[in-house]
Design an enzyme around this catalytic site. Structure first.
Site, short mmCIF file in Angstrom:
data_model
loop_
_atom_site.label_atom_id
_atom_site.label_comp_id
_atom_site.label_asym_id
_atom_site.label_seq_id
_atom_site.Cartn_x
_atom_site.Cartn_y
_atom_site.Cartn_z
N HIS A 73 4.01 11.08 -8.38
CA HIS A 73 4.34 9.65 -8.31
C HIS A 73 4.45 9.08 -9.72
O HIS A 73 3.61 9.37 -10.56
CB HIS A 73 3.27 8.89 -7.52
CG HIS A 73 3.44 9.04 -6.04
ND1 HIS A 73 2.94 8.15 -5.14
CD2 HIS A 73 4.08 9.98 -5.30
CE1 HIS A 73 3.26 8.53 -3.92
NE2 HIS A 73 3.93 9.65 -3.99
N TYR A 206 -0.85 -1.17 -3.29
CA TYR A 206 -2.14 -1.86 -3.37
C TYR A 206 -1.84 -3.33 -3.05
O TYR A 206 -1.12 -3.98 -3.82
CB TYR A 206 -2.73 -1.78 -4.77
CG TYR A 206 -3.27 -0.43 -5.19
CD1 TYR A 206 -2.43 0.58 -5.66
CD2 TYR A 206 -4.64 -0.17 -5.14
CE1 TYR A 206 -2.94 1.81 -6.07
CE2 TYR A 206 -5.15 1.06 -5.54
CZ TYR A 206 -4.30 2.04 -6.00
OH TYR A 206 -4.81 3.26 -6.41
N PRO A 297 -13.61 2.70 -5.49
CA PRO A 297 -12.43 3.57 -5.41
C PRO A 297 -11.11 2.96 -5.87
O PRO A 297 -10.16 3.71 -6.13
CB PRO A 297 -12.36 3.94 -3.92
CG PRO A 297 -13.11 2.88 -3.21
CD PRO A 297 -14.16 2.40 -4.16
N LYS A 301 -10.52 6.68 -9.65
CA LYS A 301 -11.08 7.34 -10.84
C LYS A 301 -12.19 8.35 -10.53
O LYS A 301 -12.51 9.21 -11.36
CB LYS A 301 -11.64 6.29 -11.82
CG LYS A 301 -10.61 5.48 -12.51
CD LYS A 301 -9.81 6.30 -13.53
CE LYS A 301 -8.38 5.83 -13.61
NZ LYS A 301 -7.38 6.83 -13.73
N TYR A 389 -4.47 4.08 -15.35
CA TYR A 389 -4.24 4.72 -14.04
C TYR A 389 -3.88 6.20 -14.21
O TYR A 389 -4.41 7.06 -13.51
CB TYR A 389 -3.13 3.98 -13.27
CG TYR A 389 -3.19 4.25 -11.79
CD1 TYR A 389 -3.72 3.33 -10.91
CD2 TYR A 389 -2.73 5.46 -11.26
CE1 TYR A 389 -3.79 3.59 -9.55
CE2 TYR A 389 -2.80 5.74 -9.91
CZ TYR A 389 -3.34 4.79 -9.06
OH TYR A 389 -3.42 5.06 -7.71
P1 FAD Z 1 -19.30 15.45 -4.50
O1 FAD Z 1 -17.89 15.60 -4.14
O2 FAD Z 1 -20.12 14.45 -3.80
O3 FAD Z 1 -19.96 16.89 -4.39
C1 FAD Z 1 -21.35 17.08 -4.43
C2 FAD Z 1 -21.70 18.29 -3.61
O4 FAD Z 1 -23.11 18.53 -3.74
C3 FAD Z 1 -21.44 18.08 -2.13
O5 FAD Z 1 -20.64 19.14 -1.64
C4 FAD Z 1 -22.81 18.04 -1.49
O6 FAD Z 1 -22.82 18.59 -0.19
C5 FAD Z 1 -23.62 18.90 -2.47
N1 FAD Z 1 -25.07 18.62 -2.45
C6 FAD Z 1 -25.68 17.41 -2.33
N2 FAD Z 1 -27.01 17.57 -2.33
C7 FAD Z 1 -27.25 18.90 -2.44
C8 FAD Z 1 -28.43 19.67 -2.47
N3 FAD Z 1 -29.65 19.11 -2.38
N4 FAD Z 1 -28.33 21.02 -2.58
C9 FAD Z 1 -27.11 21.62 -2.67
N5 FAD Z 1 -25.94 20.91 -2.65
C10 FAD Z 1 -26.02 19.57 -2.54
N6 FAD Z 1 -12.74 8.48 -5.06
C11 FAD Z 1 -11.52 8.05 -5.26
O7 FAD Z 1 -11.08 8.07 -6.41
N7 FAD Z 1 -10.75 7.59 -4.20
C12 FAD Z 1 -11.22 7.59 -2.91
O8 FAD Z 1 -10.53 7.22 -1.99
C13 FAD Z 1 -12.51 8.04 -2.67
N8 FAD Z 1 -13.02 8.06 -1.42
C14 FAD Z 1 -14.30 8.49 -1.24
C15 FAD Z 1 -14.85 8.49 0.04
C16 FAD Z 1 -16.18 8.89 0.24
C17 FAD Z 1 -16.77 8.87 1.65
C18 FAD Z 1 -16.97 9.28 -0.87
C19 FAD Z 1 -18.43 9.67 -0.69
C20 FAD Z 1 -16.40 9.31 -2.15
C21 FAD Z 1 -15.07 8.90 -2.34
N9 FAD Z 1 -14.49 8.93 -3.61
C22 FAD Z 1 -13.25 8.49 -3.80
C23 FAD Z 1 -15.15 9.44 -4.76
C24 FAD Z 1 -14.78 10.89 -5.05
O9 FAD Z 1 -14.53 11.55 -3.84
C25 FAD Z 1 -15.95 11.47 -5.81
O10 FAD Z 1 -15.99 10.81 -7.08
C26 FAD Z 1 -15.92 12.98 -6.01
O11 FAD Z 1 -16.17 13.62 -4.78
C27 FAD Z 1 -16.98 13.42 -7.01
O12 FAD Z 1 -17.12 14.81 -7.03
P2 FAD Z 1 -18.52 15.49 -7.31
O13 FAD Z 1 -18.25 16.95 -7.32
O14 FAD Z 1 -19.18 14.87 -8.47
O15 FAD Z 1 -19.44 15.10 -6.06
C1 DHB Z 2 -6.35 7.02 -2.63
C2 DHB Z 2 -7.62 6.59 -2.86
C3 DHB Z 2 -7.85 5.65 -3.85
O1 DHB Z 2 -9.09 5.22 -4.11
C4 DHB Z 2 -6.81 5.12 -4.58
O2 DHB Z 2 -7.06 4.18 -5.51
C5 DHB Z 2 -5.53 5.57 -4.35
C6 DHB Z 2 -5.30 6.53 -3.37
C7 DHB Z 2 -6.11 8.04 -1.57
O3 DHB Z 2 -7.07 8.40 -0.89
O4 DHB Z 2 -4.98 8.46 -1.41
#
Ligand code: FAD
Ligand code: DHB
Length: 399
Positions: A73, A206, A297, A301, A389
């Site tokens: 995009h 958005y 979100p 980022k 962005y």
């Molecule tokens: P995570 O993806 O949370 O991974 C952490 C991992 O550690 C998980 O698999 C978990 O199961 C594991 N874990 C936890 N505790 C333990 C333990 N005690 N022992 C072993 N393993 C453990 N960001 C956006 O930019 N746009 C979005 O639309 C968006 N939607 C989201 C929706 C939800 C429901 C959530 C929770 C987050 C969302 N985010 C979004 C944020 C984005 O998904 C996260 O920033 C990203 O997942 C971060 O990655 P991470 O690896 O740091 O953490």
């Molecule tokens: C999506 C999620 C976001 O938080 C965003 O800013 C743009 C796109 C997505 O899930 O596609």
């Protein structure tokens, strides 16, 4: 007791990407993940990859599925009460773009690479404690305590990385006196749906509406991802599929355009908060990704910040294990925190620009309208939005 160079808690994007970056430099890692493989590969979350995240996937040789199925995009639409404006990233950033590719697809690619390389990845291995992590590098070994099928196990590591997300255990191991946390709650949440319907738009929309924020994103030519601002106390049970589509139709409505509807495959409500831990290193324990910080979100980022943390951390760990050079590890917190606060600033700006704050503050509402007008009428405001962005350069996040 088994031993490794780097013990990684969590197989989200941060933990898995770190594992791949270190494996490429022959640094030995063990990943411990609480959930099953199926669960982590199907968890629907973020969808936008900054151009730098795309480059990281390519550099690791993991880009083929992303380039086949992901959608490049070159801009986004901002819509204010029915009036749609295009922000052209290419024009404002010297041709940069972003990739729409679901987080769970990134996770699948990383898991497949790790398993193909026969490197240690343990699902359904829940970490309960991390001990002996305080103190200088090289003088003592932290132990990660975890359980598999009810059996208690231990892993000794030279360094532990807590990549276990916001609700993980790693941050909780740190004594409160050794860290400061900064947070902000927002008076709204996002209701997200995945729908089996061709996207009604070529680029993400958005939208601000007097009834609240709405967004149209996508996952493929036949799957759409849509979001609605809802009350944080709302239950998903109060939102039938019919009510969700009705509300999306109202908030996304624009002249000469229509929103296609289809079966809802998945839906859920996510709270919104900002949170930062300072520092991100505690002796031989390093925090990365959501374990250390959360952004709202709007602006997409979260996933990208998790990736940039581990890119910085991997380079520092490789230097340390190759030559004993600790400078990168000593600078890890400071260099990541600069980028994290830039992302907090951008995500807060996008969030407050586009959401209804639910108060009767008419002065605030007019300021919000002025900022909305500025971002679509001022080239410098559109340039700042575009640069943030697509992702700030790794080396200079706070020019
Ligand atoms: P995570 O993806 O949370 O991974 C952490 C991992 O550690 C998980 O698999 C978990 O199961 C594991 N874990 C936890 N505790 C333990 C333990 N005690 N022992 C072993 N393993 C453990 N960001 C956006 O930019 N746009 C979005 O639309 C968006 N939607 C989201 C929706 C939800 C429901 C959530 C929770 C987050 C969302 N985010 C979004 C944020 C984005 O998904 C996260 O920033 C990203 O997942 C971060 O990655 P991470 O690896 O740091 O953490
Ligand atoms: C999506 C999620 C976001 O938080 C965003 O800013 C743009 C796109 C997505 O899930 O596609």
């Amino acid at each position: 007791m088994p031993e490794t160079q780097v013990g990684i808690v969590g197989a989200g994007p941060a933990g898995l990407m770190l594992g791949e970056l270190l494996a490429a430099a022959d640094v030995e890692t063990v990943i411990l993940e609480d959930r099953s493989r199926d669960y982590v590969e199907s968890r629907v979350r973020a969808g936008v990859l900054e151009h730098g995240t795309v480059e990281r996937m390519d550099a690791l040789g993991l880009g083929s599925r992303m380039h086949r199925d992901g959608l490049v995009h070159h801009g986004i639409y901002l819509q204010f009460n029915g009036e749609r404006h295009h922000i052209d990233f290419g024009e404002h950033t010297g041709g940069k773009s972003i990739m729409v590719y679901g987080q769970q697809e990134v996770v699948k690619d990383l898991v497949a690479a790790r398993l193909a390389g026969q490197r240690d990845l343990n699902f359904e291995a829940k970490v309960s404690r991390i001990t002996d992590f305080n103190g200088p590098l090289g003088e003592g070994m932290p132990t990660v305590h975890y359980s598999v099928s009810g059996l208690d196990k231990e892993l000794n590591c030279q360094i532990v990385v807590g990549a276990d997300g916001y609700h993980g255990v790693s941050r909780q191991m740190v004594s409160p006196g050794s860290m400061r946390t900064y947070s902000r709650e927002y008076p709204y949440a996002w209701l997200g749906i995945l729908a089996e319907v061709e996207p009604s738009t070529d680029e993400l929309i958005y939208a601000f509406h007097d009834r609240g924020f709405a967004m149209h994103s996508l996952r493929s030519p036949s799957v759409s991802r849509l979001y609605l601002q809802v009350d944080p106390t709302d239950s998903i049970d109060a939102w039938s599929d019919e009510r969700i589509w009705e509300e999306l139709q109202v908030r996304l409505h624009a002249g000469g355009w229509s929103l296609k509807e289809g079966p809802v495959l998945e839906k859920g409500i996510t709270p919104m908060r900002s949170f930062v831990t300072e520092p991100m290193r505690f002796g031989r324990l390093f925090l990365a990704g959501d374990a250390a910080h959360i952004v709202p979100p709007t602006g997409a980022k979260g996933l990208n910040l998790a990736v940039t943390d581990v890119v910085v951390l991997a380079a520092a760990l490789i230097d340390y294990f190759r030559s004993g050079d600790q400078r990168g590890l000593d600078q890890y917190s400071d260099s990541c925190l600069k980028r994290i606060w830039q992302a907090q600033n951008f995500s807060t700006m996008m969030t407050t620009l586009l959401h209804l704050d639910g108060t009767d503050d008419q002065f605030g509402r007019r300021l919000q309208r002025a900022r909305q007008q500025q971002v679509v009428n001022s080239r410098s405001a559109a340039k700042t939005l575009s640069e943030n962005y697509v992702g700030l350069p790794l080396a200079e996040p706070n020019r």
